[in-house]
Design a protein around this motif. Sequence first.
Motif, PDB file in Angstrom:
ATOM      1  N   LEU A  25       0.828  -1.213   0.000  1.00 27.07           N
ATOM      2  CA  LEU A  25       0.000   0.000   0.000  1.00 27.07           C
ATOM      3  C   LEU A  25       0.858   1.257   0.000  1.00 27.07           C
ATOM      4  CD1 LEU A  25      -2.883  -0.957   2.484  1.00 27.07           C
ATOM      5  CD2 LEU A  25      -3.038  -0.640  -0.007  1.00 27.07           C
ATOM      6  N   ARG A  26       1.978   1.242   0.751  1.00 24.01           N
ATOM      7  CA  ARG A  26       2.844   2.426   0.774  1.00 24.01           C
ATOM      8  C   ARG A  26       3.468   2.677  -0.598  1.00 24.01           C
ATOM      9  NH1 ARG A  26       4.348   0.450   5.939  1.00 24.01           N
ATOM     10  NH2 ARG A  26       6.235  -0.519   5.080  1.00 24.01           N
ATOM     11  N   VAL A  27       3.863   1.611  -1.278  1.00 25.88           N
ATOM     12  CA  VAL A  27       4.448   1.776  -2.613  1.00 25.88           C
ATOM     13  C   VAL A  27       3.379   2.265  -3.592  1.00 25.88           C
ATOM     14  CG1 VAL A  27       5.532   0.578  -4.555  1.00 25.88           C
ATOM     15  CG2 VAL A  27       6.273   0.095  -2.208  1.00 25.88           C
ATOM     16  N   LEU A  28       2.195   1.706  -3.518  1.00 22.15           N
ATOM     17  CA  LEU A  28       1.111   2.169  -4.393  1.00 22.15           C
ATOM     18  C   LEU A  28       0.802   3.649  -4.149  1.00 22.15           C
ATOM     19  CD1 LEU A  28      -1.323  -0.898  -4.166  1.00 22.15           C
ATOM     20  CD2 LEU A  28      -0.073  -0.138  -6.213  1.00 22.15           C
ATOM     21  N   ARG A  29       0.813   4.046  -2.900  1.00 28.04           N
ATOM     22  CA  ARG A  29       0.567   5.460  -2.594  1.00 28.04           C
ATOM     23  C   ARG A  29       1.654   6.335  -3.205  1.00 28.04           C
ATOM     24  NH1 ARG A  29       0.420   6.887   3.665  1.00 28.04           N
ATOM     25  NH2 ARG A  29       2.589   6.203   3.424  1.00 28.04           N
ATOM     26  N   ALA A  30       2.913   5.887  -3.130  1.00 27.11           N
ATOM     27  CA  ALA A  30       4.023   6.684  -3.649  1.00 27.11           C
ATOM     28  C   ALA A  30       4.007   6.776  -5.171  1.00 27.11           C
ATOM     29  CB  ALA A  30       5.348   6.091  -3.173  1.00 27.11           C
ATOM     30  N   THR A  31       3.465   5.760  -5.843  1.00 26.45           N
ATOM     31  CA  THR A  31       3.457   5.750  -7.316  1.00 26.45           C
ATOM     32  C   THR A  31       2.110   6.125  -7.903  1.00 26.45           C
ATOM     33  OG1 THR A  31       2.868   3.402  -7.394  1.00 26.45           O
ATOM     34  CG2 THR A  31       5.229   3.944  -7.335  1.00 26.45           C
ATOM     35  N   ASP A  32       1.206   6.594  -7.054  1.00 30.46           N
ATOM     36  CA  ASP A  32      -0.150   6.958  -7.500  1.00 30.46           C
ATOM     37  C   ASP A  32      -0.827   5.766  -8.171  1.00 30.46           C
ATOM     38  OD1 ASP A  32      -2.295   8.674  -7.699  1.00 30.46           O
ATOM     39  OD2 ASP A  32      -1.673   9.495  -9.636  1.00 30.46           O
ATOM     40  N   CYS A  33      -0.618   4.584  -7.562  1.00 30.66           N
ATOM     41  CA  CYS A  33      -1.251   3.330  -7.990  1.00 30.66           C
ATOM     42  C   CYS A  33      -0.875   2.914  -9.414  1.00 30.66           C
ATOM     43  CB  CYS A  33      -2.781   3.421  -7.855  1.00 30.66           C
ATOM     44  SG  CYS A  33      -3.320   3.446  -6.134  1.00 30.66           S
ATOM     45  N   ASN A  34       0.320   3.261  -9.834  1.00 29.23           N
ATOM     46  CA  ASN A  34       0.837   2.792 -11.123  1.00 29.23           C
ATOM     47  C   ASN A  34       1.372   1.374 -10.934  1.00 29.23           C
ATOM     48  OD1 ASN A  34       2.874   2.241 -13.236  1.00 29.23           O
ATOM     49  ND2 ASN A  34       2.429   4.349 -13.895  1.00 29.23           N
ATOM     50  N   ILE A  35       0.698   0.396 -11.548  1.00 27.59           N
ATOM     51  CA  ILE A  35       1.040  -1.012 -11.322  1.00 27.59           C
ATOM     52  C   ILE A  35       2.453  -1.330 -11.800  1.00 27.59           C
ATOM     53  CG2 ILE A  35       0.454  -3.409 -11.887  1.00 27.59           C
ATOM     54  CD1 ILE A  35      -1.475  -2.157  -9.955  1.00 27.59           C
ATOM     55  N   ALA A  36       2.805  -0.894 -13.004  1.00 28.42           N
ATOM     56  CA  ALA A  36       4.119  -1.220 -13.556  1.00 28.42           C
ATOM     57  C   ALA A  36       5.236  -0.641 -12.690  1.00 28.42           C
ATOM     58  CB  ALA A  36       4.226  -0.701 -14.990  1.00 28.42           C
ATOM     59  N   GLU A  37       5.100   0.622 -12.323  1.00 27.74           N
ATOM     60  CA  GLU A  37       6.140   1.262 -11.517  1.00 27.74           C
ATOM     61  C   GLU A  37       6.203   0.636 -10.124  1.00 27.74           C
ATOM     62  OE1 GLU A  37       7.441   5.735  -9.998  1.00 27.74           O
ATOM     63  OE2 GLU A  37       5.807   5.484 -11.451  1.00 27.74           O
ATOM     64  N   SER A  38       5.048   0.328  -9.543  1.00 29.10           N
ATOM     65  CA  SER A  38       5.032  -0.285  -8.210  1.00 29.10           C
ATOM     66  C   SER A  38       5.672  -1.663  -8.240  1.00 29.10           C
ATOM     67  CB  SER A  38       3.590  -0.394  -7.706  1.00 29.10           C
ATOM     68  OG  SER A  38       3.016   0.886  -7.556  1.00 29.10           O
ATOM     69  N   ALA A  39       5.430  -2.425  -9.315  1.00 30.58           N
ATOM     70  CA  ALA A  39       6.034  -3.758  -9.426  1.00 30.58           C
ATOM     71  C   ALA A  39       7.549  -3.663  -9.473  1.00 30.58           C
ATOM     72  CB  ALA A  39       5.498  -4.465 -10.671  1.00 30.58           C
ATOM     73  N   ARG A  40       8.057  -2.657 -10.210  1.00 31.69           N
ATOM     74  CA  ARG A  40       9.518  -2.467 -10.246  1.00 31.69           C
ATOM     75  C   ARG A  40      10.058  -2.134  -8.865  1.00 31.69           C
ATOM     76  NH1 ARG A  40       8.387   0.084 -15.241  1.00 31.69           N
ATOM     77  NH2 ARG A  40       8.352   2.135 -14.206  1.00 31.69           N
ATOM     78  N   GLU A  41       9.346  -1.274  -8.132  1.00 36.25           N
ATOM     79  CA  GLU A  41       9.794  -0.906  -6.792  1.00 36.25           C
ATOM     80  C   GLU A  41       9.809  -2.122  -5.855  1.00 36.25           C
ATOM     81  OE1 GLU A  41      10.801   1.990  -5.354  1.00 36.25           O
ATOM     82  OE2 GLU A  41      10.805   3.035  -7.279  1.00 36.25           O
ATOM     83  N   LEU A  42       8.844  -3.024  -6.039  1.00 39.23           N
ATOM     84  CA  LEU A  42       8.716  -4.179  -5.152  1.00 39.23           C
ATOM     85  C   LEU A  42       9.465  -5.415  -5.672  1.00 39.23           C
ATOM     86  CD1 LEU A  42       4.902  -3.772  -4.447  1.00 39.23           C
ATOM     87  CD2 LEU A  42       6.736  -3.473  -2.771  1.00 39.23           C
ATOM     88  N   PHE A  43      10.066  -5.286  -6.881  1.00 36.85           N
ATOM     89  CA  PHE A  43      10.819  -6.400  -7.474  1.00 36.85           C
ATOM     90  C   PHE A  43       9.937  -7.639  -7.688  1.00 36.85           C
ATOM     91  CE2 PHE A  43      13.894  -3.832  -5.081  1.00 36.85           C
ATOM     92  CZ  PHE A  43      14.781  -3.494  -6.100  1.00 36.85           C
ATOM     93  N   VAL A  44       8.727  -7.412  -8.179  1.00 32.76           N
ATOM     94  CA  VAL A  44       7.831  -8.522  -8.498  1.00 32.76           C
ATOM     95  C   VAL A  44       7.254  -8.298  -9.893  1.00 32.76           C
ATOM     96  CG1 VAL A  44       7.226  -8.955  -6.083  1.00 32.76           C
ATOM     97  CG2 VAL A  44       5.809  -7.398  -7.464  1.00 32.76           C
ATOM     98  N   HIS A  45       6.680  -9.344 -10.462  1.00 32.57           N
ATOM     99  CA  HIS A  45       6.021  -9.224 -11.767  1.00 32.57           C
ATOM    100  C   HIS A  45       4.691  -8.482 -11.585  1.00 32.57           C
ATOM    101  CE1 HIS A  45       4.001 -10.402 -15.507  1.00 32.57           C
ATOM    102  NE2 HIS A  45       5.225 -10.640 -15.993  1.00 32.57           N
TER     103      HIS A  45
END
Length: 494
Positions: A430-450
């Motif tokens: 949730l914190r990563v989604l908040r930081a990326t404005d819920c951008n799935i692709a960018e959040s996945a890169r931040e979390l190192f997941v597909h």
Amino acid sequence: MSSPMATVAELAVATGVQIATSPSRWEAVVTSVVDAEVARESVSLDGVLVIVDWRPVRPSDPLPDLPSLLEPLLVKNPSAILVNPARQVNPPRQTVTMAERADVCLLWNAVPDTGADVTSHLRRLVDLRPVNSPHAPPADEVATVTGSDLLAILHRAGNLEDLLDALGARLRATVRLSASSGALSTVTPVAVFPLTGVAQDNMALEVTREAGLTVAETAMLDGLMPVIGLHVKLRASESDDAATEIARNLKSILGDDLVQREAGLRKGRRLALFPRHPVMCLGIEPFGVAVDMGGLHDLRSALAPVATRFDADAITIVNEGVVVVLIKATTDFDALSRALYRGVQVPLAIGASDPVDNARSYPGAFRQAIRAVAVGRRIGAINRVTGYRDLGVLGVLYQLPEHARRQFVSETLGPVADETPDGLDQRRILRVLRATDCNIAESARELFVHPNTLRSRIARIEAVTGPFLNEPDRRLTIFTALSMFSLDSNVEGD
């Protein structure tokens, strides 16, 4: 010291540096102080104290290998080596052992950012000439001191500056008061007369000229030292009285009694007690350490000199259970927070107000600093400044009752707020989604997941909280609850 034949132990005591090696070389005589660059070019370092600044090439780099820096110096058998580390670290055991095997005393400056002051102080102590120095001129080259000379000087004793001017004119020398923490002259004085019993440590009268002092001149200065010392004590007392008056008025201005506040404002303006440039109010509290009022005053005493190093007009008091510092708004607060921590060696929470430019705005700035330090403490901001203007929604949420915040978090996040591995992971998402404005692709890169893996994890969260990726109002509610959680249950330190 009255002689240039100083020992390593005497120099360590005089400068406050740590002796890291065993006593076998403590009594070695030091006749000169040189930097490591000069020492590497020398054939022999007999009687030399070598200064080694141990710092990385770039601030973010690790410290270089210390044994490889010291090895070329140790083989030249200096009297001692002083290491000035760029960061607060203990002497490495390997380095201490290497110095002991080489029979060289290793000195360690445990306080970073003071290397230049310690080095200057060492050079002054080693270069100091005794009054019977061979550099002193023959008696027939300098006129003897007569009673009329001394009387003329004493007629100027009502003012310290006039007294020093008269001494300088009579001795044909530069005469000044100095302290180890102050600016140091590049010219070595021919005589230094320490002032004893004054508030400032290592304060002394320096006499600088080409020729040394005669016995008569030295005797005259010895006789005048009590008068000079009395002036310094009186000046320190006046400074303490002024600081007390400033602290009293500032407390009145920050208080809730409006009558006292107006009286303090009028008095402060009349006596010009407060800085005229824009200032910021800092609130400082120990982080995770319980202290009583006596402990807070001890903390204030430790932090006040640090603040005045950054701003000579800084004011430090204790008010409403918090150490309060008024300091110029242009201060480097990252450097200040590091210096404050080094000054007390306990974790600190520091909150900063917006800049203000007049005393009437001090109460509002104080309230901002109090709110900032409280929020900073709750979100785990240790040894760094939390600015009021950076609080955002947390500044508003903090004003709600804690029980109301906890109830809202429980109702909104449910098991996502639990202290379980799943809860920790879901809050991180949730914190990563908040930081990326819920951008799935960018959040996945931040979390190192597909991205597909992230979508499945979000689906698990939405099963508890309800859909929020495409629901702006629901998303705002969930992220607000996440912020509330950080205020009251911040185990992640975010």
